[in-house]
Write a protein that holds these residues in place. Structure first.
Motif, PDB file in Angstrom:
ATOM      1  N   CYS A   6      -0.199   4.744  26.160  1.00 31.08           N
ATOM      2  CA  CYS A   6      -0.891   3.442  26.220  1.00 31.08           C
ATOM      3  C   CYS A   6      -0.294   2.576  27.317  1.00 31.08           C
ATOM      4  CB  CYS A   6      -0.745   2.694  24.889  1.00 31.08           C
ATOM      5  SG  CYS A   6      -1.946   3.174  23.685  1.00 31.08           S
ATOM      6  N   VAL A   7       1.024   2.492  27.323  1.00 25.74           N
ATOM      7  CA  VAL A   7       1.700   1.630  28.308  1.00 25.74           C
ATOM      8  C   VAL A   7       1.374   2.092  29.730  1.00 25.74           C
ATOM      9  CG1 VAL A   7       3.985   0.997  29.214  1.00 25.74           C
ATOM     10  CG2 VAL A   7       3.560   0.968  26.744  1.00 25.74           C
ATOM     11  N   SER A   8       1.385   3.398  29.927  1.00 20.44           N
ATOM     12  CA  SER A   8       1.231   3.883  31.307  1.00 20.44           C
ATOM     13  C   SER A   8      -0.222   3.896  31.777  1.00 20.44           C
ATOM     14  CB  SER A   8       1.868   5.272  31.468  1.00 20.44           C
ATOM     15  OG  SER A   8       1.246   6.168  30.594  1.00 20.44           O
ATOM     16  N   THR A   9      -1.172   3.821  30.860  1.00 25.93           N
ATOM     17  CA  THR A   9      -2.579   3.843  31.299  1.00 25.93           C
ATOM     18  C   THR A   9      -3.258   2.477  31.173  1.00 25.93           C
ATOM     19  OG1 THR A   9      -3.289   4.570  29.084  1.00 25.93           O
ATOM     20  CG2 THR A   9      -2.929   6.281  30.745  1.00 25.93           C
ATOM     21  N   LEU A  10      -2.661   1.565  30.407  1.00 25.97           N
ATOM     22  CA  LEU A  10      -3.279   0.247  30.203  1.00 25.97           C
ATOM     23  C   LEU A  10      -3.610  -0.414  31.529  1.00 25.97           C
ATOM     24  CD1 LEU A  10      -3.881  -2.125  28.143  1.00 25.97           C
ATOM     25  CD2 LEU A  10      -1.578  -2.942  28.654  1.00 25.97           C
ATOM     26  N   SER A  11      -4.836  -0.833  31.689  1.00 32.00           N
ATOM     27  CA  SER A  11      -5.156  -1.634  32.878  1.00 32.00           C
ATOM     28  C   SER A  11      -6.144  -2.733  32.510  1.00 32.00           C
ATOM     29  CB  SER A  11      -5.684  -0.780  34.036  1.00 32.00           C
ATOM     30  OG  SER A  11      -6.429   0.289  33.569  1.00 32.00           O
ATOM     31  N   SER A  12      -6.186  -3.747  33.342  1.00 29.49           N
ATOM     32  CA  SER A  12      -7.065  -4.886  33.082  1.00 29.49           C
ATOM     33  C   SER A  12      -8.515  -4.454  33.271  1.00 29.49           C
ATOM     34  CB  SER A  12      -6.735  -6.022  34.039  1.00 29.49           C
ATOM     35  OG  SER A  12      -5.417  -6.449  33.815  1.00 29.49           O
ATOM     36  N   ILE A  13      -9.339  -4.792  32.324  1.00 29.06           N
ATOM     37  CA  ILE A  13     -10.760  -4.416  32.370  1.00 29.06           C
ATOM     38  C   ILE A  13     -11.596  -5.671  32.588  1.00 29.06           C
ATOM     39  CG2 ILE A  13     -12.655  -3.374  31.044  1.00 29.06           C
ATOM     40  CD1 ILE A  13     -10.440  -1.364  31.897  1.00 29.06           C
ATOM     41  N   ARG A  14     -12.471  -5.597  33.574  1.00 30.34           N
ATOM     42  CA  ARG A  14     -13.274  -6.778  33.923  1.00 30.34           C
ATOM     43  C   ARG A  14     -14.774  -6.495  33.885  1.00 30.34           C
ATOM     44  NH1 ARG A  14      -8.785  -6.614  37.357  1.00 30.34           N
ATOM     45  NH2 ARG A  14      -7.332  -8.349  37.033  1.00 30.34           N
ATOM     46  N   THR A 101      -2.736  -2.320  21.321  1.00 33.96           N
ATOM     47  CA  THR A 101      -3.439  -1.836  20.115  1.00 33.96           C
ATOM     48  C   THR A 101      -4.916  -1.616  20.439  1.00 33.96           C
ATOM     49  OG1 THR A 101      -1.886  -2.981  18.694  1.00 33.96           O
ATOM     50  CG2 THR A 101      -4.019  -2.420  17.723  1.00 33.96           C
ATOM     51  N   ALA A 102      -5.501  -2.569  21.154  1.00 35.82           N
ATOM     52  CA  ALA A 102      -6.908  -2.428  21.545  1.00 35.82           C
ATOM     53  C   ALA A 102      -7.080  -1.167  22.400  1.00 35.82           C
ATOM     54  CB  ALA A 102      -7.356  -3.673  22.320  1.00 35.82           C
ATOM     55  N   TRP A 103      -6.184  -0.986  23.344  1.00 35.94           N
ATOM     56  CA  TRP A 103      -6.265   0.158  24.265  1.00 35.94           C
ATOM     57  C   TRP A 103      -6.213   1.483  23.504  1.00 35.94           C
ATOM     58  CZ3 TRP A 103      -7.851  -0.083  29.066  1.00 35.94           C
ATOM     59  CH2 TRP A 103      -7.602   0.972  29.954  1.00 35.94           C
ATOM     60  N   SER A 104      -5.406   1.520  22.453  1.00 39.75           N
ATOM     61  CA  SER A 104      -5.293   2.756  21.657  1.00 39.75           C
ATOM     62  C   SER A 104      -6.625   3.087  20.979  1.00 39.75           C
ATOM     63  CB  SER A 104      -4.167   2.641  20.625  1.00 39.75           C
ATOM     64  OG  SER A 104      -4.570   1.792  19.565  1.00 39.75           O
ATOM     65  N   HIS A 105      -7.502   2.083  20.891  1.00 39.62           N
ATOM     66  CA  HIS A 105      -8.859   2.306  20.339  1.00 39.62           C
ATOM     67  C   HIS A 105      -9.902   2.361  21.458  1.00 39.62           C
ATOM     68  CE1 HIS A 105      -7.871   1.874  16.080  1.00 39.62           C
ATOM     69  NE2 HIS A 105      -7.063   0.880  16.405  1.00 39.62           N
ATOM     70  N   LYS A 106      -9.412   2.537  22.692  1.00 39.08           N
ATOM     71  CA  LYS A 106     -10.284   2.601  23.880  1.00 39.08           C
ATOM     72  C   LYS A 106     -11.052   1.303  24.143  1.00 39.08           C
ATOM     73  CE  LYS A 106     -10.751   7.621  23.930  1.00 39.08           C
ATOM     74  NZ  LYS A 106      -9.952   7.807  25.144  1.00 39.08           N
ATOM     75  N   LEU A 107     -10.407   0.212  23.765  1.00 40.44           N
ATOM     76  CA  LEU A 107     -10.971  -1.118  24.021  1.00 40.44           C
ATOM     77  C   LEU A 107     -10.182  -1.770  25.136  1.00 40.44           C
ATOM     78  CD1 LEU A 107     -11.258  -2.965  20.585  1.00 40.44           C
ATOM     79  CD2 LEU A 107     -13.113  -2.490  22.181  1.00 40.44           C
ATOM     80  N   GLY A 108     -10.894  -2.395  26.061  1.00 41.84           N
ATOM     81  CA  GLY A 108     -10.211  -3.050  27.170  1.00 41.84           C
ATOM     82  C   GLY A 108     -10.091  -4.548  26.967  1.00 41.84           C
ATOM     83  N   THR A 109      -9.194  -5.134  27.753  1.00 40.88           N
ATOM     84  CA  THR A 109      -9.066  -6.579  27.787  1.00 40.88           C
ATOM     85  C   THR A 109      -8.538  -6.990  29.156  1.00 40.88           C
ATOM     86  OG1 THR A 109      -8.237  -8.542  26.620  1.00 40.88           O
ATOM     87  CG2 THR A 109      -6.703  -6.700  26.843  1.00 40.88           C
ATOM     88  N   CYS A 110      -8.458  -8.263  29.377  1.00 42.83           N
ATOM     89  CA  CYS A 110      -7.877  -8.797  30.619  1.00 42.83           C
ATOM     90  C   CYS A 110      -7.447 -10.233  30.352  1.00 42.83           C
ATOM     91  CB  CYS A 110      -8.917  -8.770  31.745  1.00 42.83           C
ATOM     92  SG  CYS A 110      -8.284  -9.423  33.306  1.00 42.83           S
ATOM     93  N   TRP A 111      -6.240 -10.537  30.710  1.00 47.13           N
ATOM     94  CA  TRP A 111      -5.724 -11.905  30.553  1.00 47.13           C
ATOM     95  C   TRP A 111      -6.570 -12.858  31.407  1.00 47.13           C
ATOM     96  CZ3 TRP A 111      -0.349 -13.109  28.822  1.00 47.13           C
ATOM     97  CH2 TRP A 111      -0.021 -14.472  28.976  1.00 47.13           C
TER      98      TRP A 111
END
Ligand SMILES: Cc1cc2nc3c(=O)[nH]c(=O)nc-3n(C[C@H](O)[C@H](O)[C@H](O)COP(=O)(O)O)c2cc1C
Length: 168
Positions: A6-14, A101-111
């Motif tokens: 998760c940490v290594s693949t997490l990226s901001s989704i827009r 946690t969202a990413w582990s469910h294949k959900l994206g986010t972005c600050w």
């Protein structure tokens, strides 16, 4: 997903797709925020879950650097208590917990950092003495369009061994 995956693949989704997120996943994301650690265990935060689609669309005008808020299934407004010394650091840990946690469910986010804060507080009935750290949009996205390359400084630019300047 494993934590490091998760940490290594997490990226901001827009950019998001129109797909509903199950209730239990939404609640798990919120729980991940609530369970974050904080200095003195102050827990200097409140989380406003926004699920109302018309509200998400309307919030676009307050999210100056996050017009994609209008595309998502839900958002979390992270409100902090400035009276608590480390409120932003603590709440940022809650944000990272929620993002992973969202990413582990294949959900994206972005600050979303640039906000019309005063108007947004007004819109959401947030007391003036509180602070909005960020608005986090959450939604599914088209994984084929995600750039999996992480642009980060190289290890030798940031790692040191035993003293500053000694390369690892
Ligand atoms: C404190 C903070 C504020 C940010 N503000 C914004 C923002 O307002 N809008 C946006 O699109 N991305 C924002 N970002 C996302 C960063 O641009 C992004 O994390 C960075 O470019 C690294 O890309 P990555 O998250 O895809 O690895 C923010 C990130 C952080 C940590």
């Amino acid at each position: 997903m494993e934590v490091f995956d998760c940490v290594s693949t997490l990226s901001s989704i827009r950019s998001y797709i129109d797909k509903e997120v199950p209730e239990e996943v939404i609640m798990e994301v919120l729980e991940a925020g609530r369970l974050a650690p904080s200095a003195h265990n102050d827990q200097p935060w409140q989380f406003i879950l926004i699920r109302d689609k018309s509200k998400l669309k309307e919030m676009k005008k307050y999210c100056l650097s996050g017009s994609f808020i209008s595309q998502v299934d839900f958002a979390v407004v992270v409100v902090t208590y400035p009276a608590s010394k480390w409120h932003e650091i603590d709440s940022t840990r809650a944000v990272q917990n929620m993002a992973l946690t969202a990413w582990s469910h294949k959900l994206g986010t972005c600050w979303i950092g640039r906000l019309e804060e005063k108007s947004l507080k007004n819109y959401l009935n947030i007391p003036d003495k509180l602070n909005i750290l960020t608005v986090l949009p959450f939604g599914y996205f088209d994984e084929r369009l995600t750039n999996s390359v992480k642009f980060r400084k190289d290890p030798e630019q940031v790692f040191h061994l035993n003293s500053y300047g000694n390369s690892l």
